[in-house]
Design a protein around this motif. Structure first.
Motif, PDB file in Angstrom:
ATOM      1  N   ARG A 146       0.825  -1.209   0.000  1.00 41.92           N
ATOM      2  CA  ARG A 146       0.000   0.000   0.000  1.00 41.92           C
ATOM      3  C   ARG A 146       0.858   1.257   0.000  1.00 41.92           C
ATOM      4  N   LEU A 147       1.944   1.255   0.770  1.00 46.05           N
ATOM      5  CA  LEU A 147       2.845   2.417   0.762  1.00 46.05           C
ATOM      6  C   LEU A 147       3.447   2.639  -0.614  1.00 46.05           C
ATOM      7  N   VAL A 148       3.862   1.568  -1.266  1.00 47.35           N
ATOM      8  CA  VAL A 148       4.432   1.683  -2.613  1.00 47.35           C
ATOM      9  C   VAL A 148       3.385   2.226  -3.584  1.00 47.35           C
ATOM     10  N   ASP A 149       2.159   1.716  -3.498  1.00 48.70           N
ATOM     11  CA  ASP A 149       1.080   2.212  -4.361  1.00 48.70           C
ATOM     12  C   ASP A 149       0.829   3.699  -4.133  1.00 48.70           C
ATOM     13  N   LEU A 150       0.836   4.115  -2.868  1.00 51.70           N
ATOM     14  CA  LEU A 150       0.627   5.533  -2.573  1.00 51.70           C
ATOM     15  C   LEU A 150       1.774   6.388  -3.093  1.00 51.70           C
ATOM     16  N   GLU A 151       2.992   5.889  -2.944  1.00 49.65           N
ATOM     17  CA  GLU A 151       4.142   6.647  -3.460  1.00 49.65           C
ATOM     18  C   GLU A 151       4.008   6.840  -4.957  1.00 49.65           C
ATOM     19  N   HIS A 152       3.664   5.799  -5.693  1.00 44.62           N
ATOM     20  CA  HIS A 152       3.489   5.911  -7.149  1.00 44.62           C
ATOM     21  C   HIS A 152       2.347   6.862  -7.489  1.00 44.62           C
ATOM     22  N   PHE A 153       1.241   6.749  -6.777  1.00 50.09           N
ATOM     23  CA  PHE A 153       0.094   7.612  -7.030  1.00 50.09           C
ATOM     24  C   PHE A 153       0.472   9.082  -6.858  1.00 50.09           C
ATOM     25  N   PHE A 154       1.085   9.405  -5.717  1.00 50.69           N
ATOM     26  CA  PHE A 154       1.426  10.795  -5.457  1.00 50.69           C
ATOM     27  C   PHE A 154       2.469  11.320  -6.440  1.00 50.69           C
ATOM     28  N   ARG A 155       3.393  10.470  -6.855  1.00 53.34           N
ATOM     29  CA  ARG A 155       4.391  10.905  -7.831  1.00 53.34           C
ATOM     30  C   ARG A 155       3.717  11.239  -9.153  1.00 53.34           C
ATOM     31  N   ARG A 156       2.830  10.355  -9.612  1.00 51.48           N
ATOM     32  CA  ARG A 156       2.121  10.597 -10.881  1.00 51.48           C
ATOM     33  C   ARG A 156       1.184  11.798 -10.779  1.00 51.48           C
ATOM     34  N   ALA A 157       0.641  12.047  -9.580  1.00 51.89           N
ATOM     35  CA  ALA A 157      -0.285  13.163  -9.380  1.00 51.89           C
ATOM     36  C   ALA A 157       0.444  14.492  -9.226  1.00 51.89           C
ATOM     37  N   GLY A 158       1.762  14.453  -9.239  1.00 53.73           N
ATOM     38  CA  GLY A 158       2.530  15.690  -9.117  1.00 53.73           C
ATOM     39  C   GLY A 158       2.602  16.221  -7.698  1.00 53.73           C
ATOM     40  N   CYS A 159       2.602  15.327  -6.737  1.00 53.58           N
ATOM     41  CA  CYS A 159       2.694  15.716  -5.324  1.00 53.58           C
ATOM     42  C   CYS A 159       4.008  15.173  -4.752  1.00 53.58           C
ATOM     43  N   PRO A 160       5.130  15.818  -5.063  1.00 60.09           N
ATOM     44  CA  PRO A 160       6.418  15.259  -4.672  1.00 60.09           C
ATOM     45  C   PRO A 160       6.609  15.118  -3.157  1.00 60.09           C
ATOM     46  N   ALA A 161       6.065  16.041  -2.374  1.00 62.53           N
ATOM     47  CA  ALA A 161       6.243  15.943  -0.918  1.00 62.53           C
ATOM     48  C   ALA A 161       5.528  14.704  -0.365  1.00 62.53           C
ATOM     49  N   SER A 180       4.708  12.032  -2.138  1.00 65.43           N
ATOM     50  CA  SER A 180       5.410  10.878  -2.689  1.00 65.43           C
ATOM     51  C   SER A 180       6.635  10.556  -1.842  1.00 65.43           C
ATOM     52  N   GLN A 181       7.386  11.582  -1.476  1.00 67.39           N
ATOM     53  CA  GLN A 181       8.580  11.390  -0.648  1.00 67.39           C
ATOM     54  C   GLN A 181       8.217  10.879   0.743  1.00 67.39           C
ATOM     55  N   GLN A 182       7.118  11.376   1.289  1.00 73.50           N
ATOM     56  CA  GLN A 182       6.676  10.925   2.608  1.00 73.50           C
ATOM     57  C   GLN A 182       6.368   9.425   2.594  1.00 73.50           C
ATOM     58  N   ALA A 183       5.673   8.962   1.558  1.00 72.69           N
ATOM     59  CA  ALA A 183       5.356   7.535   1.443  1.00 72.69           C
ATOM     60  C   ALA A 183       6.635   6.727   1.243  1.00 72.69           C
ATOM     61  N   LEU A 184       7.533   7.221   0.413  1.00 74.87           N
ATOM     62  CA  LEU A 184       8.798   6.527   0.168  1.00 74.87           C
ATOM     63  C   LEU A 184       9.636   6.461   1.442  1.00 74.87           C
ATOM     64  N   ASP A 185       9.709   7.569   2.170  1.00 74.87           N
ATOM     65  CA  ASP A 185      10.475   7.585   3.423  1.00 74.87           C
ATOM     66  C   ASP A 185       9.910   6.584   4.425  1.00 74.87           C
ATOM     67  N   ALA A 186       8.585   6.531   4.528  1.00 73.95           N
ATOM     68  CA  ALA A 186       7.958   5.578   5.452  1.00 73.95           C
ATOM     69  C   ALA A 186       8.298   4.144   5.053  1.00 73.95           C
ATOM     70  N   PHE A 187       8.263   3.870   3.764  1.00 73.24           N
ATOM     71  CA  PHE A 187       8.594   2.521   3.284  1.00 73.24           C
ATOM     72  C   PHE A 187      10.048   2.178   3.570  1.00 73.24           C
ATOM     73  N   VAL A 188      10.939   3.075   3.216  1.00 68.53           N
ATOM     74  CA  VAL A 188      12.375   2.807   3.372  1.00 68.53           C
ATOM     75  C   VAL A 188      12.744   2.670   4.846  1.00 68.53           C
ATOM     76  N   SER A 189      12.253   3.581   5.675  1.00 67.79           N
ATOM     77  CA  SER A 189      12.635   3.521   7.093  1.00 67.79           C
ATOM     78  C   SER A 189      12.062   2.283   7.767  1.00 67.79           C
ATOM     79  N   THR A 190      10.870   1.886   7.381  1.00 65.51           N
ATOM     80  CA  THR A 190      10.230   0.737   8.007  1.00 65.51           C
ATOM     81  C   THR A 190      10.735  -0.581   7.449  1.00 65.51           C
ATOM     82  N   TYR A 191      10.798  -0.694   6.131  1.00 63.03           N
ATOM     83  CA  TYR A 191      11.103  -1.982   5.517  1.00 63.03           C
ATOM     84  C   TYR A 191      12.590  -2.196   5.264  1.00 63.03           C
TER      85      TYR A 191
END
Length: 72
Positions: A31-46, A48-59
């Protein structure tokens, strides 16, 4: 002997619980990966980065912890 049988049951229950927890964690990671992709495609870089950071720090962080634990 009864103590051993109780501990065997406890072990079996714990293994089932850990397997369920692992399935839930994988699903949450997806779900985090899906959200990161969604926000990146939607032009919401902040976002997208928040979802990516959560994924990287957790996983990724957890993978490194597990690898360290296996070495020791």
């Amino acid at each position: 002997m009864d103590d051993v049988l109780r501990k065997v049951e406890e072990l079996e229950a714990l293994v089932v619980e850990l397997e369920e927890l692992d399935r839930r964690r994988v699903g949450m990671g997806d779900r985090l990966v899906d959200l990161e992709h969604f926000f990146r495609r939607a032009g919401c870089p902040a976002l997208s980065q928040q979802a990516l950071d959560a994924f990287v720090s957790t996983y990724a962080g957890r993978v490194f912890e597990l690898a360290d634990g296996m070495r020791g």
